[in-house]
Enzyme design. Sequence first.
Site, mmCIF file in Angstrom:
data_model
loop_
_atom_site.group_PDB
_atom_site.id
_atom_site.type_symbol
_atom_site.label_atom_id
_atom_site.label_comp_id
_atom_site.label_asym_id
_atom_site.label_seq_id
_atom_site.Cartn_x
_atom_site.Cartn_y
_atom_site.Cartn_z
ATOM 1 N N ASP A 1 131.791 36.449 99.406
ATOM 2 C CA ASP A 1 131.298 37.763 99.808
ATOM 3 C C ASP A 1 129.984 37.983 99.066
ATOM 4 O O ASP A 1 129.648 37.247 98.122
ATOM 5 C CB ASP A 1 132.332 38.858 99.512
ATOM 6 C CG ASP A 1 132.070 40.135 100.315
ATOM 7 O OD1 ASP A 1 130.948 40.317 100.840
ATOM 8 O OD2 ASP A 1 132.995 40.975 100.420
HETATM 9 C C1 NOJ Z 1 130.215 43.004 101.705
HETATM 10 C C2 NOJ Z 1 131.402 43.136 102.576
HETATM 11 O O1 NOJ Z 1 132.568 43.177 101.792
HETATM 12 C C3 NOJ Z 1 131.510 42.021 103.601
HETATM 13 O O2 NOJ Z 1 132.584 42.297 104.458
HETATM 14 C C4 NOJ Z 1 130.232 41.894 104.363
HETATM 15 O O3 NOJ Z 1 130.331 40.917 105.361
HETATM 16 C C5 NOJ Z 1 129.107 41.584 103.400
HETATM 17 N N1 NOJ Z 1 129.013 42.655 102.432
HETATM 18 C C6 NOJ Z 1 127.755 41.420 104.087
HETATM 19 O O4 NOJ Z 1 127.316 42.644 104.556
#
Ligand code: NOJ
Length: 858
Positions: free
Chosen positions: A314
């Site tokens: 993530d």
């Molecule tokens: C953080 C989020 O938890 C995730 O789901 C997302 O895809 C990424 N940011 C990118 O925006």
Amino acid sequence: MGGGASGAPTQQGGVDSESGAGSAEAGSGAASNEGGASPGSAGGASPGSAAEAGTAGASGESSSAGGRGTDSDSLDLRGIAADTLNHNPAPPGLGDARSRAVALLATWSQTQKLALIRGSSGNYVGNVPAVGSIPALTLQDGPAGVRYFSGVTGFPAPITLAASWDRALVESWGAAMGAEMRGKGVMIQLGPMMNLARVPAGGRNFEGFGEDPYLAAELAARDVAGIQSQKVVATAKHYVGNEQETNRFGGNSQIDDRTLHEVYYAPFDASVRAGLASVMCSYNRLNGLYACENPTALADLKTGMGFSGWVMSDWSATHSTVTSANAGLDMEMPSGSYFSALGTAISNGDVPQARLDDMVLRILTALYRLGILDDPPTGNSASNVNPSAHVDLARQAATSGITLLKNQNGLLPLDSSKKIAVIGRAGHSAPAFGGGGSAAVTPPYVVSPFTEIQLRSGNTVTYTNGLDSDAALAARAADVAVVFGSVDSTEGSDRPSLSSGVDSLVSAVAAANPNTIVVLNVPGAVLMPWLDQVAAVLVAWYPGQENGKAITPILFGDENPSGKLPLTFPKNASDLPQPASTQNVAYTEGLAIGYRALDAANVAPLFPFGFGLSYTTFSYAELKLHPHNSQGSVTAEFKLTNTGARAGAEVAQLYLSYPAGSGEPPRVLRGFERIALAPSESRTVNIELDARALSSWDSAHRSRQVLSGTYRIAVGGSSRDLPLEAALEVIGTDASAGTNPGTGGTGGTSGTGGTGTGSGGSATGGTSGNGTCDSPVDLDASVNTYGLLTTGAACFRTPLSFNAVACTQWAGRTLKINGAVVLCTGSQITVPPAIGGYSYFDISAGDSSYAAIGWFTL
Ligand code: NOJ
């Protein structure tokens, strides 16, 4: 969408995928609101609950009808292959894709390899610059469709699709989102989101598929299949234990091994079977270690589930170079804060070269397998990708999820001659659309319910968006009041409470007009202190851009509601876990998530999981079980009849109760079928349960087992309305110890099981046996160049030796197999006999710090 007459509870086969880049995150919000009012009066059809009728048939293998039989059906699973329970098949095309990836890798420099495994800046949420002949990789949020760009369709949120319980619809929606991603030049979609709604106030519950592992697994897998059918990688997120937004950056989810396997891994496992190409590891820690450097969880995914794709972090969830790489992280996103040091770590001998090669191979293989490298997307962020077919699909999806929870005296559907007061901001001035954060989408418009109700009504419709007193006045002047309420939800924070935000408004309106209908646009469960005061309640979730065009046909009966709750609506917030503000979050409820907890505690919900009314009624009858010993499965057959006067769809549900002493909750969902029926029409429905559906996780042997004993299969219209029940006697895999090969654990690294000394009773599959291995595996032939096991081997003979660079590469470290120390001297690894259950390799510098797990280098 409509239901077929037969159903299979399990899924398909999966595969792999790749990368992305981006910048750090937190989560943004935004969603919907309330408001509105108007006149009108009741009318319409009857509410009707699904339940009813039905006697349980339980007789033998092919029996017919009848009440509950005294003789149970029986199923003998002693003959099923261990693979059936513990291994997922490789996805189609994996071998060819892998060969192409291997060939390309052989031409790459170290610099090129190191460039593919981390993000950089660019026009998308995640970006990897072009490497050699490989074009730049483009990654974009999210689970509800294309984020940030205009010219896209504002589909309903995933929780709305979950309420449809409609596999085919979910796959169509996945395909439509995939097509829009591709049209925008995206190769990798950052979704589906498949964490479960453990806490009802969870800020991201609207992004997922509800509280039940089986429902979420079935629907997530179809979403993956739909997205990837468009030559777009699906990314299953967030792996794993990201069940609350409070303390999401590093909060420690403490989840036991059995609960992980039976509950939180389930949607990921099903997605792997559906060909999943990419996984995003989560922000939180899992049992003390960051998810993106947790060797056990990553080995469970890659070795246990047989995931052939790649794991990306993530955004800014990577916390180390060596530990993450060796634990199994394949790509850092959105930048290379840690993986930019990977080259040095390899030169220093801290990370094996083979690990980098494996990262690159996983990414390339996935991209080849889905056809993305042969046919890269040509669109860009300015392309318009929202054809009218997607608008129709968005409306259909929003309609299919609408869930009718109460309908007193048949107030719904509305009589169009009545005067209607539409009340509340969500009714017109701020119509609900979706949630915030990375599941946000920019819709071209949002259709107002008030506007559509006006168009459809044959009488006066008023709209009030103001004080409770004004709303009460408007309600009094009308025949029917429709109060719209909505609740915002977003990544980054959990909801502060389970309030619907319209408690005083609803009470004021209901006091003025008994014909009050409440329409809620909510991301999950809310409390309803006013429930007894209102005539009807509809949950329309987050409906996307077509909002008014979905709810209006339901209100007037042009469409029949057919949604069912994908999560429990509790009477009290305290009936289910709340987001914990402490750093350590102990999942003490174990397997008893959602309705399972309330069932176990014998606590009545406000509305149970699986519940939803229709304007028609359905009856269930004639349950029969058909065991198929040769396939290791049982088919539950029953008759579903539309007993009312309107056409409608019912979601028939099958719940399984395990034998006493199994440690399982009282009932768990194991099958469902959505069936559309004309008035008076009957359909014979078949739901098949395979051995996996009957299994539980044996933590001692780290493999699935089927316990012997009496199982009960119940069928009906919700988790608390199960008119049919039958018993099934199962001779499980535990009865086969001593005669069957071992299960080989989850890892596919082969088991030492064998027919050996296992003694009846509860030993699983002979994993701890020390006897002869009937079908020994040639381990050298089963491990590819990069040390990955390519076979779901069940057992191999010991003692066993094979050449291993590892011994020299990891000099001074300890190799363990399932926790047991293995000798590692010179260039030979010798696996002594009687270690048992080889589900994974650990290579550690000490007992606590893993240098590698789940893969091996020859
Ligand atoms: C953080 C989020 O938890 C995730 O789901 C997302 O895809 C990424 N940011 C990118 O925006």
